[in-house]
Scaffold this motif. Structure first.
Motif, PDB file in Angstrom:
ATOM      1  N   GLN A  70       0.845  -1.201   0.000  1.00  0.00           N
ATOM      2  CA  GLN A  70       0.000   0.000   0.000  1.00  0.00           C
ATOM      3  C   GLN A  70       0.878   1.248   0.000  1.00  0.00           C
ATOM      4  O   GLN A  70       1.827   1.337   0.785  1.00  0.00           O
ATOM      5  CB  GLN A  70      -0.897  -0.017   1.255  1.00  0.00           C
ATOM      6  CG  GLN A  70      -1.845   1.144   1.390  1.00  0.00           C
ATOM      7  CD  GLN A  70      -2.919   1.137   0.318  1.00  0.00           C
ATOM      8  OE1 GLN A  70      -3.470   0.093  -0.006  1.00  0.00           O
ATOM      9  NE2 GLN A  70      -3.199   2.304  -0.242  1.00  0.00           N
ATOM     10  N   GLU A  71       0.568   2.169  -0.869  1.00  0.00           N
ATOM     11  CA  GLU A  71       1.304   3.447  -0.919  1.00  0.00           C
ATOM     12  C   GLU A  71       0.810   4.346   0.203  1.00  0.00           C
ATOM     13  O   GLU A  71      -0.402   4.536   0.355  1.00  0.00           O
ATOM     14  CB  GLU A  71       1.021   4.096  -2.282  1.00  0.00           C
ATOM     15  CG  GLU A  71       1.742   5.372  -2.557  1.00  0.00           C
ATOM     16  CD  GLU A  71       3.254   5.174  -2.547  1.00  0.00           C
ATOM     17  OE1 GLU A  71       3.879   5.713  -1.622  1.00  0.00           O
ATOM     18  OE2 GLU A  71       3.774   4.466  -3.432  1.00  0.00           O
ATOM     19  N   TYR A 102      -7.364   0.542  -7.342  1.00  0.00           N
ATOM     20  CA  TYR A 102      -6.548   1.635  -6.799  1.00  0.00           C
ATOM     21  C   TYR A 102      -5.101   1.454  -7.262  1.00  0.00           C
ATOM     22  O   TYR A 102      -4.488   0.408  -6.995  1.00  0.00           O
ATOM     23  CB  TYR A 102      -6.603   1.632  -5.263  1.00  0.00           C
ATOM     24  CG  TYR A 102      -7.957   2.027  -4.738  1.00  0.00           C
ATOM     25  CD1 TYR A 102      -8.249   3.356  -4.454  1.00  0.00           C
ATOM     26  CD2 TYR A 102      -8.960   1.081  -4.540  1.00  0.00           C
ATOM     27  CE1 TYR A 102      -9.495   3.735  -3.972  1.00  0.00           C
ATOM     28  CE2 TYR A 102     -10.214   1.443  -4.071  1.00  0.00           C
ATOM     29  CZ  TYR A 102     -10.467   2.768  -3.789  1.00  0.00           C
ATOM     30  OH  TYR A 102     -11.711   3.139  -3.324  1.00  0.00           O
ATOM     31  N   ASN A 126      -2.562   2.806  -6.134  1.00  0.00           N
ATOM     32  CA  ASN A 126      -1.602   2.826  -5.029  1.00  0.00           C
ATOM     33  C   ASN A 126      -1.707   1.595  -4.121  1.00  0.00           C
ATOM     34  O   ASN A 126      -1.165   1.572  -3.032  1.00  0.00           O
ATOM     35  CB  ASN A 126      -1.775   4.103  -4.200  1.00  0.00           C
ATOM     36  CG  ASN A 126      -3.175   4.213  -3.622  1.00  0.00           C
ATOM     37  OD1 ASN A 126      -3.998   3.313  -3.813  1.00  0.00           O
ATOM     38  ND2 ASN A 126      -3.441   5.300  -2.923  1.00  0.00           N
ATOM     39  N   SER A 127      -2.426   0.565  -4.598  1.00  0.00           N
ATOM     40  CA  SER A 127      -2.658  -0.643  -3.799  1.00  0.00           C
ATOM     41  C   SER A 127      -2.332  -1.866  -4.646  1.00  0.00           C
ATOM     42  O   SER A 127      -2.898  -2.004  -5.736  1.00  0.00           O
ATOM     43  CB  SER A 127      -4.153  -0.711  -3.484  1.00  0.00           C
ATOM     44  OG  SER A 127      -4.426  -0.642  -2.151  1.00  0.00           O
TER      45      SER A 127
END
Ligand SMILES: C[S@@+](CC[C@H](N)C(=O)[O-])C[C@H]1O[C@@H](n2cnc3c(N)ncnc32)[C@H](O)[C@@H]1O
Length: 306
Positions: A164-165, A185, A187-188
Motif C-alpha cells: 500500500q502506498e 486503486y 496505489n494498492s
C-alpha cells in the motif's frame, strides 16, 4: 453527563451523526442488497424488529410486506428523524419507532425477522455481534421457542496481504484506509489471494473473540506493508435458488507495524486477535506478520537450509 455506554458509543461512533446517514442512504450497493433481501425474507403479515433503525429506511422496506415493524433507535435525534421521514412514506405508519437501547429492548410479542445493520468492516466498532448475542439470550428467556431469522444471517471475513502506498504529496502517513469494493486503486497492490479468517453464523452461538493464525503464499514480489480486511455480509440465504444476497463492506487496509520485502513463493505467517465491536486500533496493534524461514536441517553438525 453521559453514562458509560453512551460515552463509549460516542467514542466508537455508535452515534453516527445525521449527515453520515445520508451517505448510507446514498450507498446503492448497501441499499439494493438490503431492499432485495428484506423483500425476500419478510413474508406478508410478518412481525419484524429492527435494532438500530437510523433513518428508518430498512424498517420501511420491511413495512411494505410486514404487518408490524418495531424500529429501535438509541440516538434521540435519529428517533425524531425516523418518525418524521416514515410519516412521509406509504406504509410508514406500520413502523413504530422506539427510543431505546438495543441491549435492553424486547418486542411485546415474538417476531419473525430481526434486522440489524450495526455493521462495520471486520466487525469492529459497531456492536452487531454483542447486540445479537445479548438479544438471543433475552428473547429466549422471554418467549422461548424458536429464534427469529436474523438479517444478516452470516458474515464471512477475509484478510489479504497488500503493498500500500502511504505517500501523500511527499508526506508519509501509514494510516487506516477504506476502499470502494468495485474500484481499482493504483496505489494498492495485492500480493497474495485473500484467506477467510472467520465465519459467523447468527443461528449458532456467537463468539466475541476473533482470532486467527494463518499463512499466505506470496503470488508477487513486493513490499508487504499492509493487510486488507474484507467483510461479506450474507443478508439472506436463498435456499431454493442455492444462492445468497450479499453486501460487501468497504475494504479496510491497515498498515503493518513493519514492512517485509517479499518474493513470490515466500510463505508469510500472519496472526491477530481482537474482540467484535472493539476499536480499529485494537486490531491494528495486534497484527503480526513474519516471513517463514526455511526449516534448518543439521548435516554433520552444521546447519543448512532445506
Ligand atoms: C449503521 S447505522 C444503520 C441505520 C439504518 N438501519 C440504516 O440501515 O440506514 C446503525 C444505527 O444503530 C444505532 N445504534 C447504535 N447503537 C445502538 C443501540 N445500542 N441501541 C439502539 N440503536 C443503536 C445508531 O444510532 C445508528 O442509527
Amino acid at each position: 453527563m453521559l453514562n458509560e455506554r453512551e460515552a463509549e458509543s460516542c467514542y466508537l461512533g455508535q452515534f453516527i451523526p445525521l449527515h453520515y446517514h445520508h451517505n448510507m442512504l446514498m450507498d446503492s450497493n448497501r441499499m439494493q442488497a438490503f431492499k432485495t433481501a428484506i423483500q425476500h425474507v419478510v413474508r406478508p403479515g410478518a412481525k419484524v424488529l429492527e435494532l438500530g433503525g437510523g433513518t428508518g429506511v430498512l424498517s420501511w422496506f420491511a413495512a411494505q410486506q410486514a404487518e408490524k415493524v418495531w424500529c429501535v433507535e438509541f440516538n434521540p435525534d435519529m428517533v425524531n428523524e425516523a418518525r418524521r421521514l416514515l410519516a412521509q412514506n406509504p406504509q410508514g405508519e406500520k413502523v413504530e419507532v422506539i427510543h431505546a437501547d438495543a441491549f435492553e429492548y424486547l418486542p411485546p410479542e415474538p417476531v419473525d425477522v430481526v434486522i440489524c445493520e450495526m455493521i462495520h468492516v471486520a466487525m469492529l466498532r459497531e456492536k452487531l455481534l454483542e447486540v445479537i448475542a445479548n438479544f438471543k439470550q433475552r428473547y429466549l428467556e422471554k418467549f422461548g421457542g424458536l429464534l427469529p431469522i436474523f438479517m444478516p444471517e452470516a458474515i464471512i471475513m477475509a484478510v489479504q496481504p497488500m503493498q500500500q502506498e502511504y505517500n501523500f504529496e511527499g508526506y508519509s502517513a501509514p494510516i487506516v484506509q477504506f476502499q470502494e469494493t468495485n474500484a481499482i486503486y493504483a496505489n494498492s497492490r495485492q500480493l497474495a489471494e485473500p484467506a477467510v479468517y472467520s465465519i459467523i453464523d447468527f443461528s449458532a452461538p456467537i463468539d466475541m473473540l476473533i482470532s486467527w493464525q494463518g499463512s499466505f503464499s506470496m503470488t508477487e514480489d513486493g513490499n508487504l506493508n499492509a493487510l486488507r480486511f474484507i467483510t461479506k455480509n450474507i443478508l439472506s440465504v436463498l435456499q431454493q435458488q442455492s444462492s445468497t444476497i450479499d453486501w460487501l463492506n468497504h475494504y479496510m487496509v491497515l498498515p503493518l507495524p513493519s514492512a517485509l520485502q517479499v518474493k513470490a513463493g515466500d510463505i508469510i505467517d500472519v496472526s491477530f486477535r481482537y474482540r467484535g465491536g472493539a476499536s480499529i486500533a485494537s486490531l491494528q496493534n495486534a497484527l503480526q506478520a513474519v516471513i517463514r524461514q526455511p526449516e534448518s536441517i543439521t548435516v554433520h553438525g552444521e546447519a543448512v537450509f532445506a
